[in-house]
Write a protein that holds these residues in place. Sequence first.
Motif, short mmCIF file in Angstrom:
data_model
loop_
_atom_site.label_atom_id
_atom_site.label_comp_id
_atom_site.label_asym_id
_atom_site.label_seq_id
_atom_site.Cartn_x
_atom_site.Cartn_y
_atom_site.Cartn_z
N SER A 10 1.01 -1.07 -0.24
CA SER A 10 0.44 -0.16 -0.22
C SER A 10 0.79 1.28 0.18
N LYS A 11 0.75 2.23 0.13
CA LYS A 11 0.49 3.86 0.10
C LYS A 11 1.11 3.92 1.69
N ASP A 12 3.16 4.05 1.97
CA ASP A 12 3.30 4.46 3.62
C ASP A 12 2.42 6.17 3.84
N PRO A 13 2.20 6.43 5.01
CA PRO A 13 1.21 7.29 4.51
C PRO A 13 2.17 8.62 5.82
N TYR A 14 2.89 7.78 6.00
CA TYR A 14 4.06 8.91 7.16
C TYR A 14 5.28 9.64 5.57
N THR A 15 5.32 9.06 4.76
CA THR A 15 6.38 9.04 3.86
C THR A 15 5.79 9.48 2.85
N GLY A 16 4.37 8.73 2.48
CA GLY A 16 3.66 9.09 0.69
C GLY A 16 4.40 7.75 0.09
N GLN A 17 4.99 7.22 0.25
CA GLN A 17 5.63 6.58 -0.99
C GLN A 17 4.94 5.37 -1.17
N SER A 18 4.37 4.95 -2.52
CA SER A 18 3.49 3.60 -2.96
C SER A 18 4.26 2.72 -2.87
N TYR A 19 4.03 1.33 -2.16
CA TYR A 19 4.65 -0.02 -2.37
C TYR A 19 3.82 -0.53 -3.46
N GLU A 20 2.26 -0.25 -4.09
CA GLU A 20 1.43 -1.12 -4.96
C GLU A 20 2.17 -1.97 -6.54
N HIS A 21 3.43 -1.45 -6.10
CA HIS A 21 3.73 -1.78 -7.38
C HIS A 21 4.50 -4.18 -6.80
N ARG A 22 4.58 -3.60 -5.60
CA ARG A 22 4.57 -4.63 -4.82
C ARG A 22 3.61 -5.71 -5.04
N ARG A 23 2.49 -5.87 -5.46
CA ARG A 23 1.18 -6.74 -5.23
C ARG A 23 1.76 -7.25 -6.98
N GLU A 24 2.39 -6.78 -7.56
CA GLU A 24 2.74 -7.64 -8.87
C GLU A 24 3.39 -8.49 -8.80
N TRP A 25 4.74 -7.88 -7.65
CA TRP A 25 5.79 -9.08 -7.58
C TRP A 25 5.50 -10.55 -6.85
N VAL A 26 4.42 -9.74 -6.17
CA VAL A 26 3.40 -11.51 -5.41
C VAL A 26 3.38 -12.16 -5.95
N GLN A 27 1.98 -11.29 -7.32
CA GLN A 27 1.34 -12.27 -8.56
C GLN A 27 2.18 -13.13 -8.94
N ASN A 28 3.25 -12.24 -9.59
CA ASN A 28 4.28 -13.31 -10.44
C ASN A 28 5.20 -14.09 -10.23
N ARG A 29 5.18 -13.83 -8.73
CA ARG A 29 6.61 -15.38 -7.82
C ARG A 29 4.93 -16.02 -8.02
N LEU A 30 4.37 -15.33 -7.48
CA LEU A 30 3.21 -17.05 -7.17
C LEU A 30 2.59 -17.88 -8.08
N LEU A 31 2.63 -16.86 -9.56
CA LEU A 31 2.19 -18.07 -10.84
C LEU A 31 2.92 -18.72 -11.01
N SER A 32 4.21 -17.96 -11.03
CA SER A 32 5.36 -18.76 -11.60
C SER A 32 6.17 -19.30 -10.82
N LEU A 33 5.96 -20.13 -9.93
CA LEU A 33 6.05 -21.27 -8.98
C LEU A 33 5.33 -22.56 -9.87
N THR A 34 3.87 -22.21 -9.76
CA THR A 34 3.28 -23.62 -10.52
C THR A 34 3.98 -23.75 -11.33
N GLN A 35 4.58 -23.09 -11.97
CA GLN A 35 5.20 -23.85 -13.62
C GLN A 35 6.59 -24.63 -12.85
N VAL A 36 7.04 -24.73 -11.72
CA VAL A 36 7.89 -25.67 -11.60
C VAL A 36 7.87 -26.78 -9.94
N PHE A 37 6.89 -26.29 -8.95
CA PHE A 37 6.53 -27.27 -7.64
C PHE A 37 4.90 -27.77 -8.35
N ALA A 38 4.49 -29.26 -7.59
CA ALA A 38 3.40 -29.58 -8.07
C ALA A 38 2.12 -29.14 -7.11
N VAL A 39 2.79 -27.87 -7.41
CA VAL A 39 1.01 -26.75 -6.59
C VAL A 39 0.70 -26.24 -7.23
#
Length: 325
Positions: A31-60
């Motif tokens: 989310s966006k840090d209310p103290y610094t104003g910096q946004s971390y929304e781009h990290r959602r894409e990190w999680v989604q991409n990593r999660l879906l890429s792991l399904t190509q490796v694991f038997a999960v």
Amino acid sequence: MPKARKQQVSLEDTRYYHCVSRCVRRAYLCSKDPYTGQSYEHRREWVQNRLLSLTQVFAVEVLAFAVMSNHTHVVLYVNTDAAKSWSELEVIERWHQLFGGTNLTRKYVDDQERESMESWELHQVEKLIAEYRQRFTDISWFMRALNEYIARQANKEDKCTGRFWEGRFKSQALLDEQALLSCMAYVDLNPIRADIAKTPESSDFTSIQMRIRAALQGKQPERLKAFDSYDIEYTALPCHLNDYLELIEFSGRAIHEGKTGHITKGTEDILTRLSIDIESWMELTQGFEYQFCHLAGREQSMRNCRQADNLSRIRGAPQAKRLLA
């Protein structure tokens, strides 16, 4: 008293699990840090991409997920049959996609070097292959490959060190179809309940958005476990995709408006088939994570579960009796 992870996960009882990871820092995961104003929304894409890429490796396989501002939800299926079908070479090649392996495993993947390996070296490689194959069906290793990667990326971006997640992920065993579908709906509706999105199709970085976008093209997402259809094998999810999307739409409207509303014919059929009344369904999809502890399902499913052996009191049994009678 907390249960050990090996007591929470038993593939003999179920291959379906709901896992939750929560961020420990003041600054939100995405989310966006209310103290610094910096946004971390781009990290959602990190999680989604990593999660879906792991399904190509694991038997999960991933059934549902939602990347929230300070936590993530995933519903997983462990496909042990797929792991058993992999050749020895494929197991090592998959392992090398995520981890460095050893000198012996790196020699093994080279055709020329493999031919010159001694018997004791091949024996060691066989032991490693068996270990790697087991890890590819271990949700702890799957979640480790997901969470450690995100933590390292975030620490690098924040120019700091230390713990990123509050602890090991929380897991719930989903013992039957009732628990599975209500948990998936709970995860898919998380952004709507948090007032981050108004509709399922506008819920960014969620499985329900991926399913809706694919459905508009007459398809199902390749990286998500498919729902039942005429062209999907028997291991698909236990209802048709259209039924599930109607169920999500109805449940989402009821949660948004604060009342049950009108039950459509399609939704009514699937609820009746699973023997869940509408009031119980709404309660489950608004707070599934908090209705159950490590086991989730009908009362009889919980008592039949090997993880409940020798327990005089099963946490969540009253909720199961009330909501999934």
